[in-house]
Design a protein around this motif. Structure first.
Motif, PDB file in Angstrom:
ATOM      1  N   MET A   1     -45.807  12.674  -8.241  1.00  0.00           N
ATOM      2  CA  MET A   1     -46.228  11.270  -8.145  1.00  0.00           C
ATOM      3  C   MET A   1     -45.126  10.445  -7.501  1.00  0.00           C
ATOM      4  SD  MET A   1     -47.588  10.763 -12.018  1.00  0.00           S
ATOM      5  CE  MET A   1     -47.143  12.287 -12.832  1.00  0.00           C
ATOM      6  N   LEU A   2     -44.053  11.137  -7.076  1.00  0.00           N
ATOM      7  CA  LEU A   2     -42.873  10.417  -6.570  1.00  0.00           C
ATOM      8  C   LEU A   2     -42.981  10.114  -5.081  1.00  0.00           C
ATOM      9  CD1 LEU A   2     -39.906   9.401  -6.852  1.00  0.00           C
ATOM     10  CD2 LEU A   2     -39.198  11.728  -6.257  1.00  0.00           C
ATOM     11  N   CYS A   3     -42.743   8.854  -4.752  1.00  0.00           N
ATOM     12  CA  CYS A   3     -42.644   8.428  -3.360  1.00  0.00           C
ATOM     13  C   CYS A   3     -41.179   8.079  -3.096  1.00  0.00           C
ATOM     14  CB  CYS A   3     -43.516   7.184  -3.179  1.00  0.00           C
ATOM     15  SG  CYS A   3     -43.335   6.341  -1.604  1.00  0.00           S
ATOM     16  N   VAL A   4     -40.613   8.665  -2.058  1.00  0.00           N
ATOM     17  CA  VAL A   4     -39.234   8.292  -1.710  1.00  0.00           C
ATOM     18  C   VAL A   4     -39.288   7.129  -0.726  1.00  0.00           C
ATOM     19  CG1 VAL A   4     -37.124   9.033  -0.543  1.00  0.00           C
ATOM     20  CG2 VAL A   4     -38.194  10.525  -2.230  1.00  0.00           C
ATOM     21  N   GLY A   5     -38.646   6.048  -1.115  1.00  0.00           N
ATOM     22  CA  GLY A   5     -38.590   4.862  -0.265  1.00  0.00           C
ATOM     23  C   GLY A   5     -37.450   4.986   0.728  1.00  0.00           C
ATOM     24  N   LEU A   6     -37.746   4.733   2.010  1.00  0.00           N
ATOM     25  CA  LEU A   6     -36.735   4.863   3.060  1.00  0.00           C
ATOM     26  C   LEU A   6     -36.258   3.453   3.431  1.00  0.00           C
ATOM     27  CD1 LEU A   6     -38.612   7.696   4.989  1.00  0.00           C
ATOM     28  CD2 LEU A   6     -36.576   7.945   3.531  1.00  0.00           C
ATOM     29  N   ASP A   7     -35.200   3.027   2.757  1.00  0.00           N
ATOM     30  CA  ASP A   7     -34.631   1.675   2.917  1.00  0.00           C
ATOM     31  C   ASP A   7     -33.174   1.815   3.364  1.00  0.00           C
ATOM     32  OD1 ASP A   7     -37.037   1.231   1.565  1.00  0.00           O
ATOM     33  OD2 ASP A   7     -36.175  -0.107   0.067  1.00  0.00           O
TER      34      ASP A   7
ATOM     35  N   ILE B   1     -46.446   2.015  -6.974  1.00  0.00           N
ATOM     36  CA  ILE B   1     -45.685   1.416  -8.081  1.00  0.00           C
ATOM     37  C   ILE B   1     -44.183   1.498  -7.787  1.00  0.00           C
ATOM     38  CG2 ILE B   1     -45.355   1.414 -10.579  1.00  0.00           C
ATOM     39  CD1 ILE B   1     -48.009   2.826 -10.921  1.00  0.00           C
ATOM     40  N   PRO B   2     -43.612   0.450  -7.182  1.00  0.00           N
ATOM     41  CA  PRO B   2     -42.168   0.433  -6.983  1.00  0.00           C
ATOM     42  C   PRO B   2     -41.479  -0.118  -8.228  1.00  0.00           C
ATOM     43  CG  PRO B   2     -43.207  -1.389  -5.815  1.00  0.00           C
ATOM     44  CD  PRO B   2     -44.285  -0.731  -6.620  1.00  0.00           C
ATOM     45  N   GLY B   3     -40.166   0.153  -8.342  1.00  0.00           N
ATOM     46  CA  GLY B   3     -39.413  -0.486  -9.437  1.00  0.00           C
ATOM     47  C   GLY B   3     -38.737   0.472 -10.388  1.00  0.00           C
ATOM     48  N   VAL B   4     -38.984   1.808 -10.244  1.00  0.00           N
ATOM     49  CA  VAL B   4     -38.170   2.729 -11.045  1.00  0.00           C
ATOM     50  C   VAL B   4     -36.845   2.928 -10.302  1.00  0.00           C
ATOM     51  CG1 VAL B   4     -40.184   3.936 -12.013  1.00  0.00           C
ATOM     52  CG2 VAL B   4     -39.029   4.896 -10.013  1.00  0.00           C
ATOM     53  N   GLY B   5     -35.829   3.419 -11.007  1.00  0.00           N
ATOM     54  CA  GLY B   5     -34.531   3.606 -10.341  1.00  0.00           C
ATOM     55  C   GLY B   5     -33.728   2.324 -10.357  1.00  0.00           C
ATOM     56  N   ALA B   6     -33.375   1.820  -9.178  1.00  0.00           N
ATOM     57  CA  ALA B   6     -32.433   0.689  -9.082  1.00  0.00           C
ATOM     58  C   ALA B   6     -32.915  -0.561  -9.819  1.00  0.00           C
ATOM     59  CB  ALA B   6     -32.183   0.368  -7.611  1.00  0.00           C
TER      60      ALA B   6
ATOM     61  N   ASN C   1     -42.627   4.690  -6.517  1.00  0.00           N
ATOM     62  CA  ASN C   1     -41.569   4.653  -5.493  1.00  0.00           C
ATOM     63  C   ASN C   1     -40.173   4.448  -6.094  1.00  0.00           C
ATOM     64  OD1 ASN C   1     -40.885   4.162  -2.448  1.00  0.00           O
ATOM     65  ND2 ASN C   1     -39.756   2.606  -3.594  1.00  0.00           N
ATOM     66  N   SER C   2     -39.223   5.216  -5.552  1.00  0.00           N
ATOM     67  CA  SER C   2     -37.804   4.943  -5.819  1.00  0.00           C
ATOM     68  C   SER C   2     -37.078   5.038  -4.479  1.00  0.00           C
ATOM     69  CB  SER C   2     -37.253   5.963  -6.819  1.00  0.00           C
ATOM     70  OG  SER C   2     -35.868   5.729  -7.008  1.00  0.00           O
ATOM     71  N   SER C   3     -36.298   4.026  -4.152  1.00  0.00           N
ATOM     72  CA  SER C   3     -35.593   4.017  -2.866  1.00  0.00           C
ATOM     73  C   SER C   3     -34.091   4.203  -3.087  1.00  0.00           C
ATOM     74  CB  SER C   3     -35.861   2.696  -2.121  1.00  0.00           C
ATOM     75  OG  SER C   3     -37.238   2.466  -1.954  1.00  0.00           O
ATOM     76  N   ARG C   4     -33.381   3.126  -3.460  1.00  0.00           N
ATOM     77  CA  ARG C   4     -31.909   3.182  -3.496  1.00  0.00           C
ATOM     78  C   ARG C   4     -31.372   4.269  -4.413  1.00  0.00           C
ATOM     79  NH1 ARG C   4     -31.365  -3.087  -4.805  1.00  0.00           N
ATOM     80  NH2 ARG C   4     -33.367  -2.532  -5.753  1.00  0.00           N
ATOM     81  N   ALA C   5     -32.001   4.469  -5.576  1.00  0.00           N
ATOM     82  CA  ALA C   5     -31.459   5.451  -6.540  1.00  0.00           C
ATOM     83  C   ALA C   5     -31.441   6.852  -5.933  1.00  0.00           C
ATOM     84  CB  ALA C   5     -32.292   5.434  -7.817  1.00  0.00           C
ATOM     85  N   ILE C   6     -32.353   7.112  -5.000  1.00  0.00           N
ATOM     86  CA  ILE C   6     -32.413   8.435  -4.365  1.00  0.00           C
ATOM     87  C   ILE C   6     -31.554   8.467  -3.099  1.00  0.00           C
ATOM     88  CG2 ILE C   6     -33.980  10.018  -3.139  1.00  0.00           C
ATOM     89  CD1 ILE C   6     -36.033   9.400  -5.375  1.00  0.00           C
ATOM     90  N   LEU C   7     -31.698   7.442  -2.252  1.00  0.00           N
ATOM     91  CA  LEU C   7     -30.964   7.440  -0.973  1.00  0.00           C
ATOM     92  C   LEU C   7     -29.456   7.453  -1.181  1.00  0.00           C
ATOM     93  CD1 LEU C   7     -32.902   4.762   1.144  1.00  0.00           C
ATOM     94  CD2 LEU C   7     -33.277   7.220   1.020  1.00  0.00           C
ATOM     95  N   TYR C   8     -29.015   6.751  -2.228  1.00  0.00           N
ATOM     96  CA  TYR C   8     -27.569   6.586  -2.424  1.00  0.00           C
ATOM     97  C   TYR C   8     -27.093   7.268  -3.710  1.00  0.00           C
ATOM     98  CZ  TYR C   8     -28.950   3.334   1.133  1.00  0.00           C
ATOM     99  OH  TYR C   8     -29.517   2.800   2.266  1.00  0.00           O
TER     100      TYR C   8
END
Ligand SMILES: O=c1ccn([C@@H]2O[C@H](COP(=O)(O)O)[C@@H](O)[C@H]2O)c(=O)[nH]1
Length: 274
Positions: free
Chosen positions: A17-23, A213-218, A240-247
């Motif tokens: 169910m995980l979407c990786v956000g590319l930010d 659903i964004p907002g998990v992680g950072a 979606n989780s972006s920063r917590a995964i990218l960084y």
């Protein structure tokens, strides 16, 4: 394949169910790339290569590319996703919303220039601002409903006294998306992981729509409460989780660290499934 079919297939194939956000933010890149906006595409491509078997979708946020005049890199990145992860849909997070004639151009940008499978939209300007996107065969659109930021309260939690039942604005958006606005059957809703009670409410109103659903992680949203509130066997949730995964690492091992973080988040989401 239509967007929703792609989403279901990716969910099944990657068990995710995980979407990786590319930010991408060049100032946060590892030392070898740091500050170099010409390497945005390369940074993101390595994240994609490391996570392609773990995700239900990728969500590039267009502002992180446009801010650095890197739209051409975004085009190439989406082409790269098509090559290495053709089974994973791409949701372009653009949050567009404008009069119909301009919306037609934005839809061409999202679906033809970038080749995205779905786009995020603000419903604030009404149905004629959404309709042009629905005319693109099989493409998806997620309407902002109850966003993850605290300021979302300012408008989305206001009551619409003139509408039967006096719903809150976000409840009304959910009703429109589940019903009369969903002309092509490819509409979804954006609901923040920071508000699980509202996810539950949106699910009650829109039982068959996909939720982004964004907002998990950072942002600190509760992944477990999110799944409990939103999961349905037949209506995908895209968390979606972006920063917590990218960084996850600021070193040269950033892609491997992103993979580990993605694996952890995917497993946590799966553990919460009823
Ligand atoms: O309600 C919303 C809608 C969109 N976003 C976008 O999702 C990501 C979140 O990034 P994190 O680093 O995981 O916090 C970002 O692109 C936002 O523009 C959102 O956060 N909330």
């Amino acid at each position: 394949m239509k967007f929703l079919e792609m989403l279901r297939a990716a969910q099944e194939r990657n068990g995710s169910m995980l979407c990786v956000g590319l930010d991408p933010e060049p100032r946060r890149f590892p030392a070898a790339l740091r500050g170099d906006a010409t390497r945005i595409g390369e940074f993101c491509a390595r994240i994609v290569d490391a996570t392609a078997d773990l995700v239900i979708a990728y969500k590039p946020q267009i502002a992180y590319f446009a801010a650095h005049r890197a739209e051409d890199q975004l085009e190439r990145l989406i082409a790269h996703i098509r090559k290495v992860a053709p089974h994973v849909p791409v949701i372009l997070d653009a949050k567009r919303g404008d009069i119909g004639a301009t919306a037609e151009q934005y839809a061409i940008e999202a679906f033809e220039r970038y080749g995205a499978d779905a786009v995020t939209l603000s419903p604030f300007m009404g149905f004629d601002s959404v309709e042009p996107y629905l005319k693109h065969e099989g493409k998806g659109a997620f309407l902002l409903c109850r966003t993850s930021n605290p300021g979302g309260d300012d408008l989305q939690n206001q009551r619409l006294a003139s509408i039967e039942g006096s719903p809150l604005l976000y409840e009304h958006v959910a009703r429109l998306a589940q019903g009369p606005w969903n002309l092509n059957g490819q509409l979804g809703l954006v609901v923040g992981a920071t508000y699980p009670n509202e996810i539950e409410r949106v699910r009650a109103i829109a039982p068959t729509l996909p939720l982004l659903i964004p907002g998990v992680g950072a942002q600190g949203g509760d992944a477990v409460a999110t799944v409990r509130a939103g999961w349905r066997p037949d209506a995908p949730i895209v968390v979606n989780s972006s920063r917590a995964i990218l960084y996850a690492s600021s070193g040269d091992d950033y892609a491997q660290a992103a993979r580990r973080e993605a694996e952890k988040t995917r497993a946590l989401l799966a553990s919460a499934r009823p």
